[in-house]
Design an enzyme around this catalytic site. Sequence first.
Site, PDB file in Angstrom:
ATOM      1  N   GLY A  51      27.172  12.726 -23.671  1.00 13.20           N
ATOM      2  CA  GLY A  51      27.934  13.878 -23.203  1.00 13.20           C
ATOM      3  C   GLY A  51      28.724  13.576 -21.938  1.00 13.20           C
ATOM      4  N   CYS A  52      28.115  12.831 -21.032  1.00 12.41           N
ATOM      5  CA  CYS A  52      28.789  12.519 -19.768  1.00 12.41           C
ATOM      6  C   CYS A  52      29.976  11.592 -20.005  1.00 12.41           C
ATOM      7  CB  CYS A  52      27.803  11.902 -18.785  1.00 12.41           C
ATOM      8  SG  CYS A  52      26.476  13.063 -18.366  1.00 12.41           S
ATOM      9  N   THR A  53      29.810  10.644 -20.927  1.00 15.46           N
ATOM     10  CA  THR A  53      30.917   9.762 -21.268  1.00 15.46           C
ATOM     11  C   THR A  53      32.045  10.558 -21.911  1.00 15.46           C
ATOM     12  OG1 THR A  53      29.448   7.861 -21.506  1.00 15.46           O
ATOM     13  CG2 THR A  53      31.583   7.742 -22.633  1.00 15.46           C
ATOM     14  N   ALA A  56      33.841  12.591 -19.108  1.00 17.70           N
ATOM     15  CA  ALA A  56      34.622  11.774 -18.177  1.00 17.70           C
ATOM     16  C   ALA A  56      35.840  11.155 -18.858  1.00 17.70           C
ATOM     17  CB  ALA A  56      33.738  10.692 -17.564  1.00 17.70           C
TER      18      ALA A  56
END
Length: 162
Positions: A51-53, A56
Amino acid sequence: MSASFKPAALTPGDAVPSFSLLDQDGNVVRPEDFAGSKLFIFFYPRANTGGCTAQAVAVQEILPQLNALGVKVLGISPDSPTAQKRFAEKHGLRFPLLSDADHMVAETFGVWGEKQVRGKSVQGIVRSGFLFDAAGILQKAWSPVSPKDTVPKLMEALKAAP
């Protein structure tokens, strides 16, 4: 999300809190470094996770549009500067990724709290985004926000902004 999670401590009209954090290159970064520019600050739980990738990379993809609109970007997580550097290099992220290892900035923004992860209650960052105007005043806050909704919500707010 757990019922004990508190919504963002900041509300529209609040000034950006002052802080100093190290970025992925070991530079000290402060919100006041971006005075005169709009500033989008997003918090993510952990570098190099799915999710963070996605979040970003989606922000990176619109970075030219954001730059054209005078918007600077800061990503913040509890990861070390070294982990942030690996994340930036692996995914071609060209904006500062700040290390909030002691989560004091996340607490100031009201995005550190209890949440559910894979059925377990844990303390951590609740994925969130904050858009400040060129005077450092909060215009919009999204907490929590999904990775796929971060960019559409940001762009919608920028279109509505004066």
